[in-house]
Design a protein around this motif. Sequence first.
Motif, PDB file in Angstrom:
ATOM      1  N   THR A  46      -0.496 -27.901  57.494  1.00 53.02           N
ATOM      2  CA  THR A  46       0.414 -27.315  56.509  1.00 53.02           C
ATOM      3  C   THR A  46       0.465 -28.300  55.410  1.00 53.02           C
ATOM      4  O   THR A  46       0.633 -27.815  54.250  1.00 53.02           O
ATOM      5  CB  THR A  46       1.884 -27.509  57.295  1.00 53.02           C
ATOM      6  N   LEU A  47       0.651 -29.574  55.577  1.00 56.52           N
ATOM      7  CA  LEU A  47       0.612 -30.520  54.550  1.00 56.52           C
ATOM      8  C   LEU A  47      -0.431 -30.455  53.353  1.00 56.52           C
ATOM      9  O   LEU A  47      -0.300 -30.617  52.285  1.00 56.52           O
ATOM     10  CB  LEU A  47       1.118 -31.832  54.917  1.00 56.52           C
ATOM     11  N   LYS A  48      -1.622 -30.326  54.207  1.00 55.64           N
ATOM     12  CA  LYS A  48      -2.727 -30.346  53.358  1.00 55.64           C
ATOM     13  C   LYS A  48      -2.890 -28.911  52.431  1.00 55.64           C
ATOM     14  O   LYS A  48      -3.348 -28.974  51.303  1.00 55.64           O
ATOM     15  CB  LYS A  48      -4.101 -30.290  54.131  1.00 55.64           C
ATOM     16  N   ASP A  49      -2.289 -28.028  53.112  1.00 58.33           N
ATOM     17  CA  ASP A  49      -2.502 -26.761  52.388  1.00 58.33           C
ATOM     18  C   ASP A  49      -1.316 -26.711  51.135  1.00 58.33           C
ATOM     19  O   ASP A  49      -1.704 -26.225  50.142  1.00 58.33           O
ATOM     20  CB  ASP A  49      -1.952 -25.544  53.317  1.00 58.33           C
ATOM     21  N   ILE A  50      -0.292 -27.429  51.461  1.00 55.25           N
ATOM     22  CA  ILE A  50       0.798 -27.589  50.243  1.00 55.25           C
ATOM     23  C   ILE A  50       0.225 -28.344  49.204  1.00 55.25           C
ATOM     24  O   ILE A  50       0.421 -28.018  47.984  1.00 55.25           O
ATOM     25  CB  ILE A  50       2.095 -28.227  50.881  1.00 55.25           C
ATOM     26  N   ARG A  51      -0.292 -29.437  49.678  1.00 55.76           N
ATOM     27  CA  ARG A  51      -1.075 -30.198  48.471  1.00 55.76           C
ATOM     28  C   ARG A  51      -2.218 -29.947  47.755  1.00 55.76           C
ATOM     29  O   ARG A  51      -2.572 -30.010  46.445  1.00 55.76           O
ATOM     30  CB  ARG A  51      -1.534 -31.641  49.064  1.00 55.76           C
ATOM     31  N   SER A  52      -2.968 -28.783  48.300  1.00 51.54           N
ATOM     32  CA  SER A  52      -4.098 -27.903  47.704  1.00 51.54           C
ATOM     33  C   SER A  52      -3.724 -26.999  46.749  1.00 51.54           C
ATOM     34  O   SER A  52      -4.421 -26.704  45.789  1.00 51.54           O
ATOM     35  CB  SER A  52      -4.765 -27.476  48.741  1.00 51.54           C
ATOM     36  N   LYS A  53      -2.406 -26.879  46.475  1.00 54.71           N
ATOM     37  CA  LYS A  53      -1.954 -25.928  45.579  1.00 54.71           C
ATOM     38  C   LYS A  53      -1.133 -26.499  44.343  1.00 54.71           C
ATOM     39  O   LYS A  53      -0.810 -27.715  44.511  1.00 54.71           O
ATOM     40  CB  LYS A  53      -0.728 -24.821  45.826  1.00 54.71           C
ATOM     41  N   SER A  54      -1.084 -25.925  43.437  1.00 55.19           N
ATOM     42  CA  SER A  54      -0.250 -26.412  42.166  1.00 55.19           C
ATOM     43  C   SER A  54       1.036 -26.700  42.492  1.00 55.19           C
ATOM     44  O   SER A  54       1.716 -25.635  43.333  1.00 55.19           O
ATOM     45  CB  SER A  54      -0.508 -25.550  40.917  1.00 55.19           C
ATOM     46  N   MET A  55       1.881 -27.917  42.329  1.00 56.31           N
ATOM     47  CA  MET A  55       3.343 -28.224  42.735  1.00 56.31           C
ATOM     48  C   MET A  55       4.050 -27.675  41.477  1.00 56.31           C
ATOM     49  O   MET A  55       3.807 -28.094  40.261  1.00 56.31           O
ATOM     50  CB  MET A  55       3.200 -29.507  43.109  1.00 56.31           C
ATOM     51  N   HIS A  56       4.927 -27.067  41.873  1.00 56.70           N
ATOM     52  CA  HIS A  56       6.136 -26.594  40.863  1.00 56.70           C
ATOM     53  C   HIS A  56       7.411 -27.241  41.448  1.00 56.70           C
ATOM     54  O   HIS A  56       7.497 -27.361  42.594  1.00 56.70           O
ATOM     55  CB  HIS A  56       6.247 -25.313  40.642  1.00 56.70           C
ATOM     56  N   TYR A  57       8.416 -27.243  40.467  1.00 55.22           N
ATOM     57  CA  TYR A  57       9.709 -27.850  40.793  1.00 55.22           C
ATOM     58  C   TYR A  57      11.000 -26.845  40.579  1.00 55.22           C
ATOM     59  O   TYR A  57      10.823 -26.730  39.320  1.00 55.22           O
ATOM     60  CB  TYR A  57      10.015 -29.360  40.255  1.00 55.22           C
ATOM     61  N   SER A  58      11.700 -26.752  41.402  1.00 52.49           N
ATOM     62  CA  SER A  58      12.883 -25.995  40.910  1.00 52.49           C
ATOM     63  C   SER A  58      13.706 -26.979  40.160  1.00 52.49           C
ATOM     64  O   SER A  58      13.597 -28.037  39.979  1.00 52.49           O
ATOM     65  CB  SER A  58      13.723 -25.662  42.408  1.00 52.49           C
ATOM     66  N   ASP A  59      14.743 -26.335  39.382  1.00 56.67           N
ATOM     67  CA  ASP A  59      15.859 -27.288  38.412  1.00 56.67           C
ATOM     68  C   ASP A  59      16.580 -28.221  39.323  1.00 56.67           C
ATOM     69  O   ASP A  59      16.881 -29.264  38.757  1.00 56.67           O
ATOM     70  CB  ASP A  59      16.662 -26.322  37.614  1.00 56.67           C
ATOM     71  N   GLU A  60      16.909 -27.614  40.521  1.00 52.61           N
ATOM     72  CA  GLU A  60      17.493 -28.654  41.411  1.00 52.61           C
ATOM     73  C   GLU A  60      16.779 -29.799  41.785  1.00 52.61           C
ATOM     74  O   GLU A  60      17.213 -31.042  41.788  1.00 52.61           O
ATOM     75  CB  GLU A  60      18.059 -27.925  42.616  1.00 52.61           C
ATOM     76  N   ALA A  61      15.539 -29.597  42.158  1.00 59.48           N
ATOM     77  CA  ALA A  61      14.640 -30.403  42.664  1.00 59.48           C
ATOM     78  C   ALA A  61      14.375 -31.399  41.426  1.00 59.48           C
ATOM     79  O   ALA A  61      14.193 -32.678  41.537  1.00 59.48           O
ATOM     80  CB  ALA A  61      13.569 -30.040  43.080  1.00 59.48           C
ATOM     81  N   LYS A  62      14.276 -31.009  40.271  1.00 57.71           N
ATOM     82  CA  LYS A  62      14.027 -31.954  39.227  1.00 57.71           C
ATOM     83  C   LYS A  62      15.011 -33.019  38.886  1.00 57.71           C
ATOM     84  O   LYS A  62      14.889 -34.036  38.756  1.00 57.71           O
ATOM     85  CB  LYS A  62      13.843 -31.129  37.624  1.00 57.71           C
TER      86      LYS A  62
END
Length: 129
Positions: A46-62
């Motif tokens: 699961t973590l490898k699949d997440i890391r393999s994609k482009s990462m975006h951040y929500s405003d809250e997460a930023k």
Amino acid sequence: MNMDFVKRLGFFLVGLSIGIVFLTFFLKKKSQETGVYFCYLPDCRTLKDIRSKSMHYSDEAKKQLQQYQLDSVAVTYILTEGDVDFSKSDTKSVPCKTYVVESDYKEHDYIFTVRNCREKAILQKVEIE
């Protein structure tokens, strides 16, 4: 005849154990050199699949990343070394599955909520436990 089988089984198990230890060390060294890792467990896949994609951040997460002073290196570390809490995750949601990733980083326990979509991963929320 029964003793012969037990003796052969013992030799087989000793050889199998030695082979497993050898392969573990050999593959671990090889993965460190080449950067190729073998993921068979659900957490790792699961973590490898997440890391393999482009990462975006929500405003809250930023805002939360700024508040906790976390940069992209910290996010990558947590998404590499973290543990997925499948009991808190929503793995059936469509179109994006939602995963809760827990990890410690610099003496704090962080909880990331990540939406894993087909083309991208979105960090929704960052919490300190």
